[in-house]
Scaffold this active site. Structure first.
Site, mmCIF file in Angstrom:
data_model
loop_
_atom_site.group_PDB
_atom_site.id
_atom_site.type_symbol
_atom_site.label_atom_id
_atom_site.label_comp_id
_atom_site.label_asym_id
_atom_site.label_seq_id
_atom_site.Cartn_x
_atom_site.Cartn_y
_atom_site.Cartn_z
ATOM 1 N N GLY A 1 0.745 8.768 2.766
ATOM 2 C CA GLY A 1 1.418 10.032 2.529
ATOM 3 C C GLY A 1 2.890 9.983 2.868
ATOM 4 N N GLY B 1 0.821 -1.197 0.000
ATOM 5 C CA GLY B 1 0.000 0.000 0.000
ATOM 6 C C GLY B 1 0.852 1.242 0.000
ATOM 7 C CG ASP C 1 -1.304 9.755 11.984
ATOM 8 O OD1 ASP C 1 -2.447 10.244 11.945
ATOM 9 O OD2 ASP C 1 -0.754 9.258 10.977
ATOM 10 N N GLY D 1 5.430 7.495 2.081
ATOM 11 C CA GLY D 1 6.145 6.407 1.445
ATOM 12 C C GLY D 1 5.307 5.192 1.101
ATOM 13 C CB ILE D 2 5.751 2.712 -1.522
ATOM 14 C CG1 ILE D 2 5.346 3.857 -2.454
ATOM 15 C CG2 ILE D 2 5.131 1.409 -1.989
ATOM 16 C CD1 ILE D 2 5.889 3.722 -3.858
ATOM 17 C CB VAL D 3 4.243 -0.326 3.155
ATOM 18 C CG1 VAL D 3 4.589 -1.564 3.964
ATOM 19 C CG2 VAL D 3 4.297 0.893 4.048
#
Length: 716
Positions: free
Chosen positions: A416, A413, A534, A418-420
């Protein structure tokens, strides 16, 4: 006629013998039944005088035909406690928690001198604690919390030397703590006096309570005076909560009081010194005690007479001109060093960086060092300014950077930050890797300090950061892989999929408990008393057995330090577009990260976030409360009401104000769990306390976790 008379007489005699067959302990318990005005669940329905003894009655445990335990918790019993219960001479345990009992604590009950545990929390009992409690020599657990008790604590309680638990929280107790309170309880493991009106000073001998564990909670009282330095003698793992009292003076920097965050002391305007920001008066003035002023051997203190007996008016220190000259020379020297550093640093990075064929920056081969930065070989890798290798934060990490980059990777996925990727090593080890992208090399030391602090966190409900990688072009964070996706997916399903298996109430409750325990660890037991800031269902991942793991902790700060956005593409770790092409021909992957709109994300932020930039622990509490509401209602944080939208907190408050039935609020997928109504309502009350508009009125996570633990449901 005569025979009929004899028959009636025999029946009457037999009936009389049946009535009188119940023993004395049975009659003592029947007095308790008679004092109960309401028993909606019929908990006492089989308490009958026709039995020979009460050992088969609900809630009664016997040993050798003598009553040793009375345990009827959470049955909505309404009534009072009769003194006749003191006739139960072998009574060891009383547990009547979470009922609706009122009235005072009867003297008769405390005549059961063998009592070992007296648990009455969550009722409406009032009055003072009788002085005869001191006769309970075998008492180990005393829990009178969440009642209406008042008055001072009797001095005789010091005689209960076997006490291991004292919980008097959330009552109206007043007065001083008895003399000898600290030295009298050598076996005490838990002490909670919070949310009362105890006053006076904290006993100086409380540091002698060497068996204490967990949290010593003296918060929300009227304790005054200085914090005894002896509190530092408590075991170092003990967390001391002194918030919201009238304490004053400097905070002792000893033992268990050291290295505590300010959250342990807030609400005491008179306190000063670290870790609080308000310095003590002596620190403000810059004055030091006279005895601490150093004098050189050849000099006499200022103001001493000279050889002629006259006051010396000559300055004993450096002149202003000399001081200015020293400062100017220091500034010039620093500037020269800075220029030299900048020159060598730029040459070093220009010559040392060698790109591999896939776009990753890797140092070492062909690197030319500037002589200014030649390092000693004994320096550890994690101390180097130029980081080109994987740094393990976990002793169980058994892979290197090359293995990581050669592994199969799948996009889980994008958020906001980075990409995992899901990365599967050749050995079958599965990891989650987050790319923070390129940009910024000048803040490595700051990044290193932050990431290594996060890497030390170890808790079953917090995702473990196992390793990291830093270079100019790549910043990678390597985590444990959590297989069952996010809580968002578990509650609402995956986008595009109509059907999914909804979570049962028991599973949801265990998830709630796990999240709470993880937050308690971050807030109170982590090295820096962290705040998540968060928290939302996207950041709650579910493990193999649906146990929750809090993720993305500290991620915003790390991304800010790393700088830039994750725009760099690499052939070794596939791009998002190439991964989408792979997914078209493969089964859908887990929704590890689900992008959410900023509107939805803001619904989890506390109201004060509009005014305050820095998150607080009470901010996390609010976010947690919204998550609880989402798990109870099954609704998204924004609820469609007619043609308009309303946030979930307001929607729930509106339903409560309009006295809507629970079924109108409850997730339709929980309809088969309506028998758990009491637990659901209890959690709903906790959630509404968490989302209170005033941060000060919200409970702390430890109190929330304790309240949830009292709910006995477990996943099946």
């Amino acid at each position: 006629m005569f025979y009929n008379f004899i028959l009636v007489l025999l029946l009457l005699c037999n009936s009389h013998s049946l009535v009188d067959s119940l023993n004395e302990e049975g009659y003592a318990l029947l007095s308790f039944k008679q004092s109960i005005a309401e028993d909606p669940e019929g908990s006492l329905s089989n308490w009958n005088s026709s039995d020979s003894n009460p050992c088969t009655w609900n809630g009664i445990t016997c040993k050798d035909q003598r009553v040793v335990s009375l345990s009827i918790p959470k049955k909505k019993l309404s009534g009072f406690l009769p003194s006749a219960m003191g006739a139960l001479s072998e009574l060891r345990h009383v547990n009547l928690r979470n009922n609706k009992l009122y009235g005072s604590l009867p003297l008769g009950l405390l005549q059961a001198l063998g009592l070992q545990s007296l648990v009455l929390y969550g009722n409406s009992l009032s009055g003072s604690v009788p002085n005869v409690i001191g006769k309970l020599k075998y008492l180990q657990s005393l829990d009178l919390s969440e009642n209406l008790f008042n008055g001072s604590l009797p001095a005789s309680i010091i005689q209960c030397k076997r006490l291991r638990t004292i919980d008097l929280s959330q009552n109206n107790f007043t007065g001083f703590l008895p003399e000898g309170f600290g030295s009298g309880f050598v076996s005490l493991e838990k002490l909670d006096l919070s949310f009362n009106k105890f006053n006076g000073s904290i006993p100086s001998d409380m540091g002698n309570l060497s068996s204490l564990q967990g949290t010593v909670d003296l918060s929300h009282n009227l304790f005054s005076g200085a914090i005894p330095a002896s509190l530092g003698n408590l075991p170092e793992k003990v967390y001391i909560d002194l918030t919201y009292n009238n304490l004053s003076g400097p905070i002792p920097q000893t033992g268990a009081l050291m290295n505590r965050g300010p959250t342990a002391f807030i609400g005491n305007p008179g306190l000063c010194g670290p870790p609080l920001k308000n310095p003590c008066s002596s620190e403000v003035s810059g004055a030091s005690p006279p005895s601490s002023i150093p004098f050189l051997p050849d000099n006499s203190p200022p103001g001493d007479s000279d050889d002629n007996g006259e006051k010396s008016g000559k300055a004993r220190g450096l002149s202003k001109t000399a001081v200015i000259a020293i400062i100017v020379s220091d500034v010039i020297g620093i500037c020269l060093v800075g220029l030299l550093f900048s020159y060598c640093y730029s040459r070093f990075w220009a010559r040392s960086m060698v790109k591999d064929e896939n776009g990753f920056g890797k140092g070492g081969k062909g690197k030319k060092e500037c002589l200014c930065f030649r390092r000693d070989d004994t320096e550890t890798l994690s101390e180097n300014m130029e980081q080109y290798d994987l740094v393990a934060l976990d002793t169980q990490v058994a892979f290197d950077l090359d293995e990581l980059l050669k592994a199969s990777a799948f996009v889980l996925g994008k958020s906001g930050i980075g990409i995992v990727y899901k990365v599967v090593l050749e050995e079958g080890i599965t990891l989650a890797v987050r790319r923070l992208g390129e940009g910024g090399s000048q803040r490595f030391k700051e990044f290193q300090t932050e990431v290594e602090a996060i890497g030390k966190l170890r808790h079953p409900n917090v995702v473990t950061l196992k390793a990291y990688y830093w270079s100019v072009d790549e910043k990678l964070l390597i985590y444990d892989y959590i297989p069952n996706g996010s809580l968002t997916t578990a509650l609402h399903g995956k986008p595009g999929l109509v059907s999914f298996a909804p979570l049962s109430w028991s599973v949801r409750l265990n998830i709630m408990k796990g999240i709470a325990k993880g937050l308690v660890y971050l807030h109170e037991f982590s090295p820096k008393k962290y705040v998540h800031g968060d928290l939302k269902p996207n950041n709650i991942l579910l493990g193999q057995n649906m146990e929750p793991r809090i993720s993305d902790f500290g991620l915003g700060r790390l991304a800010n330090i790393a700088g830039g956005s994750p725009t760099l593409q690499s052939n070794r770790i596939p791009t998002e577009k190439s991964q989408e092409r792979q997914q078209k021909s493969a089964a859908p992957t887990e929704a590890y990260v689900v992008s959410s709109s900023s509107n939805l994300g803001s619904c989890y932020q506390a109201p004060e976030s509009l005014k305050v930039v820095k998150p607080s622990q009470k901010w996390d509490v609010y976010s947690y409360g919204v998550i609880l509401l989402e798990m109870i209602t099954g609704r998204l944080p924004m609820v469609q009401v007619g043609s308009s939208e309303m946030d979930l907190v307001q929607w729930t408050q509106l339903n409560i104000e309009e006295k809507k039935p629970l079924l109108d609020v409850l997730d339709p997928n929980l309809m088969h769990d309506v028998d758990k109504e009491d637990e659901i309502i209890a959690v709903l009350k906790i959630a509404m306390a968490c989302v209170h508009s005033s941060p000060e009125r919200r409970p702390i996570m430890r109190h929330i976790s304790d309240a949830l633990d009292r709910l006995t449901t477990s996943a099946v």
